[in-house]
Each structure stands twice: as structure tokens, then as C-alpha cells.
Design a protein around this motif. Sequence first.
Motif, PDB file in Angstrom:
ATOM      1  N   CYS A 228      22.687  20.841  15.716  1.00  9.86           N
ATOM      2  CA  CYS A 228      24.107  20.565  15.459  1.00  9.86           C
ATOM      3  C   CYS A 228      24.477  19.122  15.785  1.00  9.86           C
ATOM      4  O   CYS A 228      25.573  18.676  15.438  1.00  9.86           O
ATOM      5  CB  CYS A 228      24.986  21.521  16.262  1.00  9.86           C
ATOM      6  N   HIS A 229      23.592  18.394  16.437  1.00  6.76           N
ATOM      7  CA  HIS A 229      23.853  17.001  16.811  1.00  6.76           C
ATOM      8  C   HIS A 229      23.076  16.010  15.958  1.00  6.76           C
ATOM      9  O   HIS A 229      23.095  14.812  16.237  1.00  6.76           O
ATOM     10  CB  HIS A 229      23.521  16.781  18.290  1.00  6.76           C
ATOM     11  N   LEU A 230      22.405  16.489  14.924  1.00  9.14           N
ATOM     12  CA  LEU A 230      21.641  15.603  14.058  1.00  9.14           C
ATOM     13  C   LEU A 230      22.537  15.030  12.965  1.00  9.14           C
ATOM     14  O   LEU A 230      23.588  15.591  12.657  1.00  9.14           O
ATOM     15  CB  LEU A 230      20.469  16.352  13.431  1.00  9.14           C
ATOM     16  N   THR A 231      22.097  13.917  12.392  1.00 11.53           N
ATOM     17  CA  THR A 231      22.803  13.316  11.269  1.00 11.53           C
ATOM     18  C   THR A 231      21.834  13.209  10.100  1.00 11.53           C
ATOM     19  O   THR A 231      20.649  13.520  10.234  1.00 11.53           O
ATOM     20  CB  THR A 231      23.332  11.910  11.627  1.00 11.53           C
ATOM     21  N   LEU A 232      22.314  12.753   8.987  1.00 11.26           N
ATOM     22  CA  LEU A 232      21.456  12.569   7.820  1.00 11.26           C
ATOM     23  C   LEU A 232      20.678  11.254   7.893  1.00 11.26           C
ATOM     24  O   LEU A 232      19.805  11.019   7.061  1.00 11.26           O
ATOM     25  CB  LEU A 232      22.283  12.617   6.537  1.00 11.26           C
ATOM     26  N   LEU A 233      20.993  10.433   8.864  1.00  9.98           N
ATOM     27  CA  LEU A 233      20.301   9.156   9.041  1.00  9.98           C
ATOM     28  C   LEU A 233      19.219   9.284  10.096  1.00  9.98           C
ATOM     29  O   LEU A 233      19.361  10.043  11.061  1.00  9.98           O
ATOM     30  CB  LEU A 233      21.302   8.079   9.473  1.00  9.98           C
ATOM     31  N   ALA A 234      18.146   8.523   9.934  1.00  9.68           N
ATOM     32  CA  ALA A 234      17.087   8.498  10.935  1.00  9.68           C
ATOM     33  C   ALA A 234      17.632   7.880  12.218  1.00  9.68           C
ATOM     34  O   ALA A 234      18.301   6.852  12.180  1.00  9.68           O
ATOM     35  CB  ALA A 234      15.891   7.711  10.423  1.00  9.68           C
ATOM     36  N   GLU A 235      17.370   8.529  13.326  1.00  4.44           N
ATOM     37  CA  GLU A 235      17.836   8.037  14.618  1.00  4.44           C
ATOM     38  C   GLU A 235      16.738   8.197  15.653  1.00  4.44           C
ATOM     39  O   GLU A 235      15.905   9.095  15.554  1.00  4.44           O
ATOM     40  CB  GLU A 235      19.059   8.822  15.104  1.00  4.44           C
ATOM     41  N   ASP A 236      16.780   7.361  16.654  1.00  7.43           N
ATOM     42  CA  ASP A 236      15.851   7.447  17.756  1.00  7.43           C
ATOM     43  C   ASP A 236      16.156   8.697  18.582  1.00  7.43           C
ATOM     44  O   ASP A 236      17.324   9.093  18.713  1.00  7.43           O
ATOM     45  CB  ASP A 236      15.982   6.190  18.619  1.00  7.43           C
ATOM     46  N   ALA A 237      15.118   9.290  19.143  1.00  6.04           N
ATOM     47  CA  ALA A 237      15.300  10.511  19.929  1.00  6.04           C
ATOM     48  C   ALA A 237      16.272  10.302  21.077  1.00  6.04           C
ATOM     49  O   ALA A 237      17.027  11.208  21.432  1.00  6.04           O
ATOM     50  CB  ALA A 237      13.956  10.998  20.453  1.00  6.04           C
ATOM     51  N   ARG A 238      16.285   9.098  21.675  1.00  2.00           N
ATOM     52  CA  ARG A 238      17.188   8.881  22.813  1.00  2.00           C
ATOM     53  C   ARG A 238      18.656   8.912  22.376  1.00  2.00           C
ATOM     54  O   ARG A 238      19.515   9.340  23.136  1.00  2.00           O
ATOM     55  CB  ARG A 238      16.837   7.614  23.577  1.00  2.00           C
ATOM     56  N   VAL A 239      18.939   8.509  21.147  1.00  2.00           N
ATOM     57  CA  VAL A 239      20.310   8.570  20.632  1.00  2.00           C
ATOM     58  C   VAL A 239      20.726  10.027  20.443  1.00  2.00           C
ATOM     59  O   VAL A 239      21.836  10.429  20.816  1.00  2.00           O
ATOM     60  CB  VAL A 239      20.426   7.793  19.300  1.00  2.00           C
ATOM     61  N   ILE A 240      19.825  10.817  19.890  1.00  2.00           N
ATOM     62  CA  ILE A 240      20.105  12.237  19.686  1.00  2.00           C
ATOM     63  C   ILE A 240      20.260  12.942  21.026  1.00  2.00           C
ATOM     64  O   ILE A 240      21.171  13.751  21.218  1.00  2.00           O
ATOM     65  CB  ILE A 240      18.995  12.888  18.829  1.00  2.00           C
ATOM     66  N   ALA A 241      19.375  12.634  21.964  1.00  2.00           N
ATOM     67  CA  ALA A 241      19.441  13.240  23.298  1.00  2.00           C
ATOM     68  C   ALA A 241      20.777  12.929  23.967  1.00  2.00           C
ATOM     69  O   ALA A 241      21.419  13.822  24.542  1.00  2.00           O
ATOM     70  CB  ALA A 241      18.291  12.738  24.163  1.00  2.00           C
TER      71      ALA A 241
END
Length: 87
Positions: free
Chosen positions: A43-56
Amino acid sequence: MDIYEQLAHFLDDLPGGFPRSESGVELRILQRLFTPAEAALACHLTLLAEDARVIAYRAGLPLAEATRLLAALDGKRLVMSSVEEGK
């Protein structure tokens, strides 16, 4: 609201949508594909590639836990991960 209901709502807001059915079969599908922890992270993901630390950070999880969950989702082919050279 149940985590799978939250995930279904999140997915339905994406361009491809995730329409609800009268039978609720879509929730049973999500339950088979995602553990509750994976669904919460998704539920916290986006359609853009992001670093794991940003998602965390966005999910309020320790980096190690988010990385583990993302790897599990990648292993199930529910998300796509990539590794940049040198990272």
C-alpha cells in the motif's frame, strides 16, 4: 478496514484499476498472493522506481524489514526490483 480491503482500494486507484465484485473473490486472490505484512507494505508503493529506504520510511518500517518484504514480493513477481551497478 482489513488490510486486504485497503490493498484492494489502493490497487483500484492505480491506472489499471482493481474493480470489486459482489462475490469478493478479489480479496481472496489478494489473501493468496500477499501475506498481511506484504499487503501493508504494498500500500506504500508507487508506480515509480524507488530506493528501499524511501519505501521503508514511508511505510514506517525498519530498512531491513522493508528490504525483506520487498524481496519476498519480488520473488513472487508481485513487484519488480532492479539493482543499479554499484548500489
